[in-house]
Design a protein around this motif. Structure first.
Motif, PDB file in Angstrom:
ATOM      1  N   LEU A   1       0.812  -1.222   0.000  1.00 55.73           N
ATOM      2  CA  LEU A   1       0.000   0.000   0.000  1.00 55.73           C
ATOM      3  C   LEU A   1       0.846   1.272   0.000  1.00 55.73           C
ATOM      4  N   PRO A   2       1.751   1.400  -0.972  1.00 50.66           N
ATOM      5  CA  PRO A   2       2.603   2.596  -1.025  1.00 50.66           C
ATOM      6  C   PRO A   2       1.777   3.866  -1.216  1.00 50.66           C
ATOM      7  N   GLY A   3       2.265   4.946  -0.625  1.00 53.76           N
ATOM      8  CA  GLY A   3       1.599   6.233  -0.769  1.00 53.76           C
ATOM      9  C   GLY A   3       0.359   6.394   0.086  1.00 53.76           C
ATOM     10  N   GLN A   4       0.065   5.416   0.931  1.00 47.69           N
ATOM     11  CA  GLN A   4      -1.131   5.490   1.771  1.00 47.69           C
ATOM     12  C   GLN A   4      -0.776   5.493   3.260  1.00 47.69           C
ATOM     13  N   GLU A   5       0.441   5.893   3.574  1.00 39.11           N
ATOM     14  CA  GLU A   5       0.954   5.832   4.944  1.00 39.11           C
ATOM     15  C   GLU A   5       0.103   6.587   5.950  1.00 39.11           C
ATOM     16  N   ASP A   6      -0.548   7.675   5.530  1.00 35.15           N
ATOM     17  CA  ASP A   6      -1.332   8.497   6.459  1.00 35.15           C
ATOM     18  C   ASP A   6      -2.776   8.012   6.617  1.00 35.15           C
ATOM     19  N   LEU A   7      -3.138   6.950   5.909  1.00 33.80           N
ATOM     20  CA  LEU A   7      -4.505   6.425   6.007  1.00 33.80           C
ATOM     21  C   LEU A   7      -4.593   5.344   7.072  1.00 33.80           C
ATOM     22  N   MET A   8      -5.782   5.178   7.609  1.00 35.26           N
ATOM     23  CA  MET A   8      -6.069   4.085   8.526  1.00 35.26           C
ATOM     24  C   MET A   8      -6.744   2.974   7.713  1.00 35.26           C
ATOM     25  N   PRO A   9      -6.721   1.737   8.215  1.00 41.78           N
ATOM     26  CA  PRO A   9      -7.278   0.621   7.436  1.00 41.78           C
ATOM     27  C   PRO A   9      -8.674   0.874   6.884  1.00 41.78           C
ATOM     28  N   ARG A  10      -9.583   1.376   7.703  1.00 45.35           N
ATOM     29  CA  ARG A  10     -10.953   1.591   7.198  1.00 45.35           C
ATOM     30  C   ARG A  10     -10.992   2.622   6.067  1.00 45.35           C
ATOM     31  N   GLN A  11     -10.085   3.589   6.079  1.00 48.51           N
ATOM     32  CA  GLN A  11     -10.014   4.563   4.991  1.00 48.51           C
ATOM     33  C   GLN A  11      -9.541   3.886   3.703  1.00 48.51           C
ATOM     34  N   VAL A  12      -8.613   2.964   3.821  1.00 44.51           N
ATOM     35  CA  VAL A  12      -8.160   2.201   2.654  1.00 44.51           C
ATOM     36  C   VAL A  12      -9.327   1.415   2.080  1.00 44.51           C
ATOM     37  N   TRP A  13     -10.059   0.719   2.939  1.00 45.99           N
ATOM     38  CA  TRP A  13     -11.182  -0.096   2.477  1.00 45.99           C
ATOM     39  C   TRP A  13     -12.314   0.762   1.923  1.00 45.99           C
ATOM     40  N   ASP A  14     -12.580   1.918   2.551  1.00 46.53           N
ATOM     41  CA  ASP A  14     -13.633   2.809   2.043  1.00 46.53           C
ATOM     42  C   ASP A  14     -13.305   3.272   0.620  1.00 46.53           C
ATOM     43  N   ALA A  15     -12.043   3.598   0.384  1.00 48.12           N
ATOM     44  CA  ALA A  15     -11.633   4.032  -0.962  1.00 48.12           C
ATOM     45  C   ALA A  15     -11.783   2.892  -1.964  1.00 48.12           C
ATOM     46  N   LEU A  16     -11.385   1.701  -1.574  1.00 53.64           N
ATOM     47  CA  LEU A  16     -11.524   0.545  -2.477  1.00 53.64           C
ATOM     48  C   LEU A  16     -12.991   0.236  -2.762  1.00 53.64           C
TER      49      LEU A  16
ATOM     50  N   LEU B   1      -1.349   3.564   8.571  1.00 50.14           N
ATOM     51  CA  LEU B   1      -0.561   2.482   7.989  1.00 50.14           C
ATOM     52  C   LEU B   1       0.918   2.620   8.311  1.00 50.14           C
ATOM     53  N   SER B   2       1.392   3.856   8.438  1.00 50.02           N
ATOM     54  CA  SER B   2       2.810   4.070   8.744  1.00 50.02           C
ATOM     55  C   SER B   2       3.194   3.488  10.102  1.00 50.02           C
ATOM     56  N   MET B   3       2.222   3.225  10.948  1.00 45.54           N
ATOM     57  CA  MET B   3       2.485   2.671  12.271  1.00 45.54           C
ATOM     58  C   MET B   3       2.426   1.143  12.288  1.00 45.54           C
ATOM     59  N   LEU B   4       2.034   0.547  11.173  1.00 43.68           N
ATOM     60  CA  LEU B   4       1.842  -0.905  11.126  1.00 43.68           C
ATOM     61  C   LEU B   4       3.079  -1.617  10.586  1.00 43.68           C
TER      62      LEU B   4
ATOM     63  N   THR C   1       5.017  -4.534   8.338  1.00 43.45           N
ATOM     64  CA  THR C   1       4.835  -4.956   6.941  1.00 43.45           C
ATOM     65  C   THR C   1       3.729  -5.987   6.842  1.00 43.45           C
ATOM     66  N   GLY C   2       3.727  -6.967   7.731  1.00 40.87           N
ATOM     67  CA  GLY C   2       2.701  -8.004   7.699  1.00 40.87           C
ATOM     68  C   GLY C   2       1.308  -7.449   7.911  1.00 40.87           C
ATOM     69  N   SER C   3       1.155  -6.519   8.839  1.00 42.39           N
ATOM     70  CA  SER C   3      -0.163  -5.932   9.099  1.00 42.39           C
ATOM     71  C   SER C   3      -0.637  -5.077   7.932  1.00 42.39           C
ATOM     72  N   ARG C   4       0.267  -4.344   7.310  1.00 42.73           N
ATOM     73  CA  ARG C   4      -0.102  -3.564   6.113  1.00 42.73           C
ATOM     74  C   ARG C   4      -0.590  -4.500   5.015  1.00 42.73           C
ATOM     75  N   ARG C   5       0.121  -5.602   4.845  1.00 41.14           N
ATOM     76  CA  ARG C   5      -0.277  -6.568   3.822  1.00 41.14           C
ATOM     77  C   ARG C   5      -1.640  -7.171   4.155  1.00 41.14           C
ATOM     78  N   LYS C   6      -1.920  -7.397   5.433  1.00 38.59           N
ATOM     79  CA  LYS C   6      -3.229  -7.930   5.823  1.00 38.59           C
ATOM     80  C   LYS C   6      -4.335  -6.926   5.500  1.00 38.59           C
ATOM     81  N   VAL C   7      -4.077  -5.633   5.696  1.00 33.47           N
ATOM     82  CA  VAL C   7      -5.060  -4.600   5.342  1.00 33.47           C
ATOM     83  C   VAL C   7      -5.372  -4.696   3.847  1.00 33.47           C
TER      84      VAL C   7
END
Length: 174
Positions: free
Chosen positions: A54-69, A98-101, A103-109
């Motif tokens: 998820l490059p370029g999405q470091e400032d997003l939280m998981p639900r924001q990533v999913w909402d965009a998708l 995401l920047s706080m997660l 690598t494995g957790s980012r991949r799970k998101v």
């Protein structure tokens, strides 16, 4: 190999394997619509590929990533999203950027987004990399259940095809 060489894809699980640098990611990106089709190449309709980091999405939280998708996925499955959040133990990370997660957790998101998308063709690029054993088992169980799906296809690229999964088709890139 071009994405058109794979079409039509059977429903269920398709393994794309090969060594480093043979074009597995490029092939999945082409199938998933991340790359513009070459002249004469038809894009795969209703397909999704994501860079699992998820490059370029470091400032997003998981639900924001999913909402965009979800906005581009009309068959998004919110119940499956929540089941996967629980199964992959992402609950404690939902309010973290995401920047706080790890690598494995980012991949799970990213995996939650891909699996809940409802896309007819879901492209998973080395999905087991950086996952803990429990999360890899959750993903493996999901894919095993998806193997008999009547219309959806999961294209999984990795160095080798997991021998525990019932592949409908195996493609080895030279």
């Amino acid at each position: 190999m071009k994405a058109d060489d794979l079409l039509p894809l059977p429903p269920g699980l398709v393994a794309v394997t090969g060594d480093e640098g043979v074009g597995k990611t490029h092939l999945l990106r082409s199938l998933g619509g991340d790359l513009a089709p070459r002249p004469g190449q038809a894009p795969c309709a209703d397909a999704l590929w994501l860079d699992l980091s998820l490059p370029g999405q470091e400032d997003l939280m998981p639900r924001q990533v999913w909402d965009a998708l979800r906005q581009g996925c009309p068959r998004w499955d919110p119940a499956l999203q929540e089941e996967l959040v629980e199964a992959l133990r992402l609950g404690p990370h939902l309010d973290k950027k995401l920047s706080m997660l790890s690598t494995g957790s980012r991949r799970k998101v990213a995996l939650v987004g891909l699996l809940a998308s409802g896309a007819t063709v879901t492209c998973l690029d080395q999905p087991f990399a950086a996952l803990d054993a429990a999360s890899a088992a959750v993903l493996r169980d999901f894919l095993a259940e998806a193997a008999d799906h009547a219309v959806r296809t999961w294209v999984v690229a990795d160095y080798e095809a997991d021998p525990r999964l019932p592949w409908r088709r195996r493609i080895v890139l030279p």
